[in-house]
Motif scaffolding. Sequence first.
Motif, PDB file in Angstrom:
ATOM      1  N   LEU A 249       0.655  -1.142  -0.418  1.00 28.98           N
ATOM      2  CA  LEU A 249      -0.020  -0.030  -0.046  1.00 28.98           C
ATOM      3  C   LEU A 249       0.458   1.643  -0.318  1.00 28.98           C
ATOM      4  O   LEU A 249       0.611   2.312   0.369  1.00 28.98           O
ATOM      5  N   ALA A 250       2.378   1.007  -0.269  1.00 27.84           N
ATOM      6  CA  ALA A 250       2.933   2.608  -0.873  1.00 27.84           C
ATOM      7  C   ALA A 250       2.699   3.209  -1.417  1.00 27.84           C
ATOM      8  O   ALA A 250       3.084   4.533  -1.636  1.00 27.84           O
ATOM      9  N   CYS A 251       1.731   2.634  -2.644  1.00 29.38           N
ATOM     10  CA  CYS A 251       2.032   3.767  -4.055  1.00 29.38           C
ATOM     11  C   CYS A 251      -0.143   3.945  -3.981  1.00 29.38           C
ATOM     12  O   CYS A 251      -0.442   3.876  -5.316  1.00 29.38           O
ATOM     13  N   VAL A 252      -0.523   4.052  -3.243  1.00 30.33           N
ATOM     14  CA  VAL A 252      -2.165   4.023  -3.141  1.00 30.33           C
ATOM     15  C   VAL A 252      -2.428   5.765  -4.103  1.00 30.33           C
ATOM     16  O   VAL A 252      -1.431   6.425  -3.724  1.00 30.33           O
ATOM     17  N   CYS A 253      -3.422   5.589  -4.460  1.00 32.76           N
ATOM     18  CA  CYS A 253      -4.013   7.163  -4.668  1.00 32.76           C
ATOM     19  C   CYS A 253      -5.165   6.884  -4.891  1.00 32.76           C
ATOM     20  O   CYS A 253      -6.082   6.326  -4.227  1.00 32.76           O
ATOM     21  N   LYS A 254      -6.048   8.428  -4.590  1.00 33.43           N
ATOM     22  CA  LYS A 254      -6.960   9.402  -4.192  1.00 33.43           C
ATOM     23  C   LYS A 254      -8.254   8.218  -5.276  1.00 33.43           C
ATOM     24  O   LYS A 254      -8.120   8.570  -6.723  1.00 33.43           O
ATOM     25  N   SER A 255      -8.994   7.471  -5.408  1.00 37.43           N
ATOM     26  CA  SER A 255     -10.146   7.053  -6.407  1.00 37.43           C
ATOM     27  C   SER A 255     -11.337   7.460  -6.110  1.00 37.43           C
ATOM     28  O   SER A 255     -12.190   8.193  -4.824  1.00 37.43           O
ATOM     29  N   ALA A 256     -12.148   7.593  -6.527  1.00 38.34           N
ATOM     30  CA  ALA A 256     -13.706   7.941  -7.267  1.00 38.34           C
ATOM     31  C   ALA A 256     -14.538   7.508  -6.567  1.00 38.34           C
ATOM     32  O   ALA A 256     -15.724   7.961  -6.092  1.00 38.34           O
ATOM     33  N   GLU A 257     -14.452   6.333  -6.491  1.00 35.06           N
ATOM     34  CA  GLU A 257     -15.732   5.052  -5.650  1.00 35.06           C
ATOM     35  C   GLU A 257     -14.286   4.413  -3.748  1.00 35.06           C
ATOM     36  O   GLU A 257     -13.519   3.869  -4.834  1.00 35.06           O
ATOM     37  N   THR A 258     -15.007   3.638  -3.748  1.00 31.18           N
ATOM     38  CA  THR A 258     -14.923   2.723  -1.917  1.00 31.18           C
ATOM     39  C   THR A 258     -14.202   1.923  -2.940  1.00 31.18           C
ATOM     40  O   THR A 258     -15.163   0.909  -3.543  1.00 31.18           O
ATOM     41  N   ASP A 259     -12.953   1.374  -2.660  1.00 28.60           N
ATOM     42  CA  ASP A 259     -12.354   0.308  -2.145  1.00 28.60           C
ATOM     43  C   ASP A 259     -13.306  -0.745  -1.617  1.00 28.60           C
ATOM     44  O   ASP A 259     -13.588  -0.380  -0.337  1.00 28.60           O
ATOM     45  N   GLU A 260     -13.854  -2.354  -2.591  1.00 26.21           N
ATOM     46  CA  GLU A 260     -14.629  -2.532  -1.939  1.00 26.21           C
ATOM     47  C   GLU A 260     -13.311  -3.738  -0.968  1.00 26.21           C
ATOM     48  O   GLU A 260     -14.417  -4.268   0.234  1.00 26.21           O
ATOM     49  N   HIS A 261     -12.754  -3.644  -1.025  1.00 29.71           N
ATOM     50  CA  HIS A 261     -11.207  -4.156   0.027  1.00 29.71           C
ATOM     51  C   HIS A 261     -10.738  -3.805   1.459  1.00 29.71           C
ATOM     52  O   HIS A 261     -11.260  -4.975   2.339  1.00 29.71           O
ATOM     53  N   PHE A 262     -10.644  -2.248   0.882  1.00 27.18           N
ATOM     54  CA  PHE A 262     -10.160  -1.872   1.855  1.00 27.18           C
ATOM     55  C   PHE A 262     -11.192  -0.796   3.341  1.00 27.18           C
ATOM     56  O   PHE A 262     -11.055   0.073   3.172  1.00 27.18           O
ATOM     57  N   HIS A 263     -11.600  -0.900   2.035  1.00 24.72           N
ATOM     58  CA  HIS A 263     -13.022   0.025   2.176  1.00 24.72           C
ATOM     59  C   HIS A 263     -12.814   2.104   2.468  1.00 24.72           C
ATOM     60  O   HIS A 263     -12.910   2.489   3.276  1.00 24.72           O
ATOM     61  N   THR A 264     -12.051   2.229   1.908  1.00 25.85           N
ATOM     62  CA  THR A 264     -11.413   3.981   1.975  1.00 25.85           C
ATOM     63  C   THR A 264     -11.702   4.248   0.300  1.00 25.85           C
ATOM     64  O   THR A 264     -11.568   3.526  -0.818  1.00 25.85           O
ATOM     65  N   ASN A 265     -11.103   5.217  -0.084  1.00 28.84           N
ATOM     66  CA  ASN A 265     -11.594   5.838  -1.500  1.00 28.84           C
ATOM     67  C   ASN A 265      -9.849   6.089  -1.905  1.00 28.84           C
ATOM     68  O   ASN A 265      -9.543   6.957  -2.495  1.00 28.84           O
ATOM     69  N   THR A 266      -9.208   4.331  -2.276  1.00 27.45           N
ATOM     70  CA  THR A 266      -7.931   4.982  -2.575  1.00 27.45           C
ATOM     71  C   THR A 266      -8.022   3.350  -3.389  1.00 27.45           C
ATOM     72  O   THR A 266      -8.466   2.352  -3.618  1.00 27.45           O
ATOM     73  N   LYS A 267      -7.675   3.163  -4.473  1.00 23.49           N
ATOM     74  CA  LYS A 267      -6.649   2.722  -5.159  1.00 23.49           C
ATOM     75  C   LYS A 267      -4.954   1.872  -5.627  1.00 23.49           C
ATOM     76  O   LYS A 267      -4.437   3.304  -5.234  1.00 23.49           O
ATOM     77  N   ARG A 268      -4.870   1.338  -5.045  1.00 14.83           N
ATOM     78  CA  ARG A 268      -3.380   0.546  -5.223  1.00 14.83           C
ATOM     79  C   ARG A 268      -3.162   0.888  -7.291  1.00 14.83           C
ATOM     80  O   ARG A 268      -2.850  -0.213  -7.565  1.00 14.83           O
ATOM     81  N   VAL A 269      -2.009   1.890  -7.250  1.00  9.78           N
ATOM     82  CA  VAL A 269      -1.420   1.722  -8.318  1.00  9.78           C
ATOM     83  C   VAL A 269      -0.713   0.646  -9.101  1.00  9.78           C
ATOM     84  O   VAL A 269      -0.809   0.403 -10.346  1.00  9.78           O
ATOM     85  N   CYS A 270       0.322   0.238  -8.574  1.00  7.03           N
ATOM     86  CA  CYS A 270       0.520  -1.041  -8.771  1.00  7.03           C
ATOM     87  C   CYS A 270      -0.251  -2.090  -9.463  1.00  7.03           C
ATOM     88  O   CYS A 270      -0.112  -2.937 -10.031  1.00  7.03           O
ATOM     89  N   LYS A 271      -0.937  -2.453  -8.201  1.00 11.21           N
ATOM     90  CA  LYS A 271      -2.258  -3.271  -8.376  1.00 11.21           C
ATOM     91  C   LYS A 271      -3.137  -3.164  -8.874  1.00 11.21           C
ATOM     92  O   LYS A 271      -3.699  -4.355 -10.474  1.00 11.21           O
ATOM     93  N   ASP A 272      -4.164  -2.350  -8.859  1.00 15.05           N
ATOM     94  CA  ASP A 272      -5.112  -1.917 -10.029  1.00 15.05           C
ATOM     95  C   ASP A 272      -4.935  -0.788 -11.538  1.00 15.05           C
ATOM     96  O   ASP A 272      -5.772  -0.651 -11.517  1.00 15.05           O
ATOM     97  N   GLY A 273      -3.857  -0.166 -11.071  1.00 16.65           N
ATOM     98  CA  GLY A 273      -3.490   0.504 -12.067  1.00 16.65           C
ATOM     99  C   GLY A 273      -2.557  -0.313 -12.754  1.00 16.65           C
ATOM    100  O   GLY A 273      -2.295  -1.539 -12.482  1.00 16.65           O
ATOM    101  N   PRO A 274      -1.275   0.852 -13.353  1.00 13.66           N
ATOM    102  CA  PRO A 274      -1.110   2.013 -13.582  1.00 13.66           C
ATOM    103  C   PRO A 274      -2.058   2.679 -13.887  1.00 13.66           C
ATOM    104  O   PRO A 274      -1.964   3.749 -14.171  1.00 13.66           O
ATOM    105  N   VAL A 275      -3.116   2.016 -15.106  1.00 15.33           N
ATOM    106  CA  VAL A 275      -3.545   2.432 -16.507  1.00 15.33           C
ATOM    107  C   VAL A 275      -5.124   2.431 -15.597  1.00 15.33           C
ATOM    108  O   VAL A 275      -5.687   1.946 -15.236  1.00 15.33           O
TER     109      VAL A 275
END
Length: 260
Positions: A226-252
């Motif tokens: 979780l060192a590369c999280v960014c702010k997301s428009a929707e709530t993450d289903e796993h962490f229940h926060t408005n973040t996404k992991r750039v390396c795993k969920d992205g980078p695109v």
Amino acid sequence: MSKRKVPCEIISQSKISDDIFSMVFKNKEMAEEARPGQFVALYTADPSKLLPRPISICDVNKQKGTIRLVYRVAGGGTKLFSELKSGDRVEVMGPLGNGYVTYAEEPVLMGGGIGIPPMLYLAKSFYERGVAKGNINVILGFRDKGFLIDDFKKYATVHITSDAGTIGMKGNVIDLVKQENITGDMIYACGPTPMLKGVKKFAFLEDIPAQISLEEKMACGIGACLACVCKSAETDEHFHTNTKRVCKDGPVFYAEEVEL
């Protein structure tokens, strides 16, 4: 491909600009799986530098089983990579992350700075899929000196800007798109955050779907730390926060998915 580091043979290494290097390494399995927009994690041989360096995939030759990386020397790790030569081996993990979708028929590719290299494999992918060269518009934004321009011209119509006007039009990628009235059915972008903000706003105003690749410092590269999280428009289903992991969920991401 399992997420483990494997030794790969370096086929070539060259300096293509002041602090920009091009490395080609061989790994048939990685080359076969790699998609535009993904990255690999490179490990140095220095035991004091435990964390890998994420580098975007610039190009792939599936027949030869090679992957090309074009990177900027920005610290001790990349400096060590730049000193490697043909025949040396480097430990690599990848390909990692999610890449771009490539269904567009009139794609507009925008790259800025070291966000330019991953646009090359994307342009090549559209061209090899059968999209006409004249329908693939690539806008490259440089600081002062250009690189990879001739490589892009093999696959696309190339437009160039630079901060000071030393090469191409003076201005940024959005200035050029507006001035030359470039349109398409999908925008793809990679570059510094200010540029991506401009791309996101432009895409929204023009009602054109856009995918953007985020640049973030990473640690593990596989979504565990979780060192590369960014702010997301929707709530993450796993962490229940408005973040996404750039390396795993992205980078695109689609532009509307993330807050910049």
